[in-house]
Design an enzyme around this catalytic site. Structure first.
Site, mmCIF file in Angstrom:
data_model
loop_
_atom_site.group_PDB
_atom_site.id
_atom_site.type_symbol
_atom_site.label_atom_id
_atom_site.label_comp_id
_atom_site.label_asym_id
_atom_site.label_seq_id
_atom_site.Cartn_x
_atom_site.Cartn_y
_atom_site.Cartn_z
ATOM 1 N N GLU A 59 61.953 29.351 44.449
ATOM 2 C CA GLU A 59 61.561 30.187 43.394
ATOM 3 C C GLU A 59 61.791 31.684 43.570
ATOM 4 O O GLU A 59 61.305 32.334 44.662
ATOM 5 C CB GLU A 59 59.940 29.976 43.180
ATOM 6 N N CYS A 108 56.509 31.796 35.690
ATOM 7 C CA CYS A 108 56.225 30.504 36.404
ATOM 8 C C CYS A 108 57.192 29.719 35.788
ATOM 9 O O CYS A 108 57.524 28.673 36.796
ATOM 10 C CB CYS A 108 54.875 30.260 36.629
ATOM 11 N N GLY A 148 49.074 31.961 41.207
ATOM 12 C CA GLY A 148 50.150 32.899 41.935
ATOM 13 C C GLY A 148 51.140 31.753 42.538
ATOM 14 O O GLY A 148 51.427 30.869 42.113
ATOM 15 N N SER A 149 51.391 32.330 43.876
ATOM 16 C CA SER A 149 52.490 31.520 44.473
ATOM 17 C C SER A 149 51.859 30.511 45.140
ATOM 18 O O SER A 149 50.517 30.283 45.577
ATOM 19 C CB SER A 149 53.270 32.476 45.713
ATOM 20 N N THR A 150 52.900 29.402 45.295
ATOM 21 C CA THR A 150 52.376 28.180 45.950
ATOM 22 C C THR A 150 51.832 28.317 47.274
ATOM 23 O O THR A 150 50.836 27.834 47.895
ATOM 24 C CB THR A 150 53.382 27.018 46.140
ATOM 25 N N GLU A 154 46.951 27.447 40.258
ATOM 26 C CA GLU A 154 48.321 27.182 39.114
ATOM 27 C C GLU A 154 49.243 27.985 40.040
ATOM 28 O O GLU A 154 49.257 28.883 40.197
ATOM 29 C CB GLU A 154 47.761 27.831 37.687
ATOM 30 N N GLY A 175 48.504 29.729 47.113
ATOM 31 C CA GLY A 175 47.458 28.674 46.706
ATOM 32 C C GLY A 175 47.161 27.587 47.863
ATOM 33 O O GLY A 175 46.070 27.069 47.914
HETATM 34 P P1 NAD Z 1 50.835 35.968 44.914
HETATM 35 O O1 NAD Z 1 50.518 34.510 45.358
HETATM 36 O O2 NAD Z 1 51.445 36.592 45.851
HETATM 37 O O3 NAD Z 1 49.363 36.671 44.632
HETATM 38 C C1 NAD Z 1 48.594 36.344 43.469
HETATM 39 C C2 NAD Z 1 47.244 36.801 43.785
HETATM 40 O O4 NAD Z 1 46.894 36.373 44.854
HETATM 41 C C3 NAD Z 1 47.159 38.200 43.989
HETATM 42 O O5 NAD Z 1 45.976 38.713 43.119
HETATM 43 C C4 NAD Z 1 47.192 38.500 45.332
HETATM 44 O O6 NAD Z 1 46.613 39.871 45.708
HETATM 45 C C5 NAD Z 1 46.411 37.541 45.645
HETATM 46 N N1 NAD Z 1 46.732 37.136 47.081
HETATM 47 C C6 NAD Z 1 47.528 37.135 47.890
HETATM 48 N N2 NAD Z 1 47.403 36.606 49.256
HETATM 49 C C7 NAD Z 1 46.161 36.064 49.251
HETATM 50 C C8 NAD Z 1 45.292 35.918 50.252
HETATM 51 N N3 NAD Z 1 45.557 35.825 51.367
HETATM 52 N N4 NAD Z 1 44.060 35.341 49.915
HETATM 53 C C9 NAD Z 1 43.671 35.710 48.732
HETATM 54 N N5 NAD Z 1 44.344 36.294 47.763
HETATM 55 C C10 NAD Z 1 45.559 36.299 47.827
HETATM 56 O O7 NAD Z 1 51.744 35.712 43.556
HETATM 57 P P2 NAD Z 1 52.198 36.864 42.620
HETATM 58 O O8 NAD Z 1 53.582 37.559 43.279
HETATM 59 O O9 NAD Z 1 51.091 37.887 42.394
HETATM 60 O O10 NAD Z 1 52.798 36.023 41.519
HETATM 61 C C11 NAD Z 1 54.041 35.279 41.431
HETATM 62 C C12 NAD Z 1 53.659 33.903 41.584
HETATM 63 O O11 NAD Z 1 52.751 33.424 40.620
HETATM 64 C C13 NAD Z 1 55.007 32.799 41.264
HETATM 65 O O12 NAD Z 1 55.014 32.033 42.276
HETATM 66 C C14 NAD Z 1 54.568 32.337 39.911
HETATM 67 O O13 NAD Z 1 55.333 31.147 39.572
HETATM 68 C C15 NAD Z 1 53.182 32.110 39.991
HETATM 69 N N6 NAD Z 1 52.609 31.709 38.702
HETATM 70 C C16 NAD Z 1 52.162 30.732 38.285
HETATM 71 C C17 NAD Z 1 51.483 30.449 36.789
HETATM 72 C C18 NAD Z 1 51.204 29.035 36.307
HETATM 73 O O14 NAD Z 1 50.378 29.229 35.692
HETATM 74 N N7 NAD Z 1 51.411 27.953 37.224
HETATM 75 C C19 NAD Z 1 51.491 31.516 36.076
HETATM 76 C C20 NAD Z 1 52.018 32.657 36.558
HETATM 77 C C21 NAD Z 1 52.581 33.080 37.744
#
Ligand code: NAD
Length: 500
Positions: free
Chosen positions: A402, A303, A245-247, A268, A250
């Site tokens: 991003e 991503c 997910g997002s940095t 990731e 993460g």
């Molecule tokens: P996001 O970080 O908003 O959410 C990802 C997941 O985390 C979701 O399931 C969300 O519900 C959960 N989440 C959000 N806040 C949380 C918290 N406080 N505690 C626990 N879980 C929480 O990301 P997104 O908008 O779903 O996806 C887009 C991002 O993912 C982009 O930054 C993209 O670059 C990244 N991404 C990375 C890869 C990789 O392999 N590096 C692959 C795909 C997507």
């Protein structure tokens, strides 16, 4: 095209679909403990697909208990590698047998073209499950190089209970990248899909039981980050936390791991990947086409999107003309239309976010040469045109942050060193591309680029045989390949005294 691939055929299938909407805990579908639900909205046309279980802390406790009980019972964790392999291969086959349904769920839920969902997402998920399953009984442990008086065994053991939190852009595939190696190594898994795209993995859980996975080994908790994800990340009985997910999230999850039980944590995260085109590249037309699909594929919600196009100033204008030509052909259409190059953005929030970046690009003086608008190929849906900004300052917001949408920033450079400096001057380090016919330059650049994947004379190469992940704030740990197993195992050293 098969007659089953027509718009009408997908529409008919969609009308018959009855998605699973409850949580999946201990081998069965259940409501959230609170009874709460949230609307699952299709970005294709704004239609409500159903009410999904809105899981929270109490559901997390239940799922962790189920996963822990299953792990301790050993029906999966102690199963022989060859038997685990057979069950995961059966799961891969079931995904294959239900590929169209899974693709449809993916498309309806997050808006991507259904043909991409079928031929990319579902196909790659099957390959991930199959490749990983095949590896299970081919991974050996080690014996330490000791003297004759002792024996040192180095063995891999499963972590125990693994929580996997995944995003919405490739819901089934990102789940598979976590699930397959975690299960392969004998762990129990609790998966939290994104609240924006829970449908395909709920169906996957059902298929896993059909494949023979013991109850409790794979649980799915749909819900929001704060209410369902965070209790998982803070749980004292979760041994491993893997995230895509997002940095920003993460980083927060790393803190949760530290604040609780120091669970193993692998993130990731995002990217702002440079795609660098030198004037000496062999086939500039091919490079221009790849530059367009590298950013517009999956509506730019990738991503590794090629979001920064660095072009040698001497060829820039002619090159960008061609990128614009290819970009123009990638207009969003209804995701069920055969050959639709782009579908819908995942939701209204993401659409608004992308449009506000486009506005910011214009305010900061970049030159809009393609797109820039919300469009309406389907009433009520979320669609944004392929958008290209030329002459973007390296310092501009749209070339630093991003966007996660179909917006390309073109940045000219005058020398190899300058290209490298701009490429590496980012908090991210997920991927990079280099287009050149000079072999020395290709190797030089590949070595000096600070990114987990470097592609030379193409974009987005790779398969299950190589690790995937980021440098810097694009994350830690690696998905795919045998290296993925490192995230889901502890290494144990056992010393046996053989002295008389
Ligand atoms: P996001 O970080 O908003 O959410 C990802 C997941 O985390 C979701 O399931 C969300 O519900 C959960 N989440 C959000 N806040 C949380 C918290 N406080 N505690 C626990 N879980 C929480 O990301 P997104 O908008 O779903 O996806 C887009 C991002 O993912 C982009 O930054 C993209 O670059 C990244 N991404 C990375 C890869 C990789 O392999 N590096 C692959 C795909 C997507």
């Amino acid at each position: 095209m098969r007659s089953t691939d027509t718009f009408e055929a997908w529409q008919e299938r969609a009308d018959l679909l009855r998605p699973r909407l409850q949580a999946f805990v201990d081998g069965r579908f259940v409501d959230a403990a609170s009874g709460k639900t949230f609307d699952c909205i299709s970005p294709i046309d704004g239609r409500v697909l159903g009410q999904v279980a809105d899981c929270a802390a109490e559901d997390v406790d239940r799922a962790v208990l189920s996963a822990r009980t299953a792990f301790d019972a050993g029906h999966w964790s102690n199963l022989s590698p060859s038997k685990r392999k057979r069950i995961l291969l059966r799961l891969a086959q079931l995904v294959q047998d239900n590929a169209e349904e899974l693709a449809l769920l993916e498309s309806l839920d997050m808006g991507k073209p259904v043909s991409d969902a079928l031929h990319v997402d579902v196909s790659a998920s099957i390959r991930c499950l199959t490749w990983t399953a095949e590896a299970i009984d081919k991974v050996y442990d080690e014996v330490a190089p000791t003297g004759p008086g002792e024996l040192g065994l180095i063995t891999r053991e499963p972590l125990g209970v693994v929580a996997a939190i995944v995003p919405w852009n490739f819901p089934l595939l990102m789940a598979s990248w976590k699930l397959a190696p975690a299960l392969a190594m004998g762990n129990s898994v609790i998966l939290k899909p994104s609240e924006k795209s829970p449908l395909s993995v709920l169906r996957l859980a059902e298929l896993a039981i059909e494949a023979g996975l013991p109850h409790g080994v794979f649980n799915v908790l749909p819900g929001f980050g704060k209410t369902a994800g965070e209790p998982l990340a803070l749980h004292m009985d979760v041994d491993g936390l893997v995230f895509t997910g997002s940095t920003a999230v993460g980083k927060h999850l790393l803190q949760c791991a530290g604040r609780s039980n120091m669970k193993r944590a692998y993130m990731e995260c995002g990217g702002k990947s440079p795609n660098i085109v030198f004037a000496d590249a062999d086939n500039l037309r091919h490079a221009a086409k790849a530059a367009a699909s590298g950013i517009f594929y999956n509506q730019g919600e990738v991503c590794t999107a090629a979001s920064r196009l660095l072009v040698d100033r001497s060829i820039k204008d002619a090159f960008i003309e061609q990128v614009v030509e290819f970009g123009q052909r990638m207009q969003p259409r209804h995701p069920f239309e055969p050959g639709a190059p782009m579908g819908a953005m995942v939701d209204e929030d993401q659409t608004g976010r992308v449009l506000s970046y486009i506005e910011r690009g214009q305010e900061e003086g970049a030159r809009l040469v393609l797109g820039g608008n919300r469009v309406h190929p389907v009433a009520g849906g979320c669609y944004v045109e392929p958008t290209i900004f030329d002459d973007v300052a390296h310092e501009a917001t749209i070339s630093r942050e991003e966007i996660f949408g179909p917006v390309l920033s073109v940045i000219p450079f005058d020398s190899e060193d300058e290209a490298l400096r701009i490429a590496n001057d980012t908090p991210y380090g997920l991927a990079a591309g280099v287009w050149t016919s000079d072999l020395n330059r290709a190797h030089r650049m590949a070595r000096r680029l600070r990114a987990g994947s470097v592609w030379v004379n193409y974009w987005d190469g790779g398969d299950m045989t190589a690790p995937f992940g980021g440098y810097k704030q694009s994350g830690n740990g690696r998905d795919k390949s045998l290296h993925a197993f490192d995230k889901y195992t502890e290494l144990k050293a056992t010393w046996i005294n053989l002295a008389d």
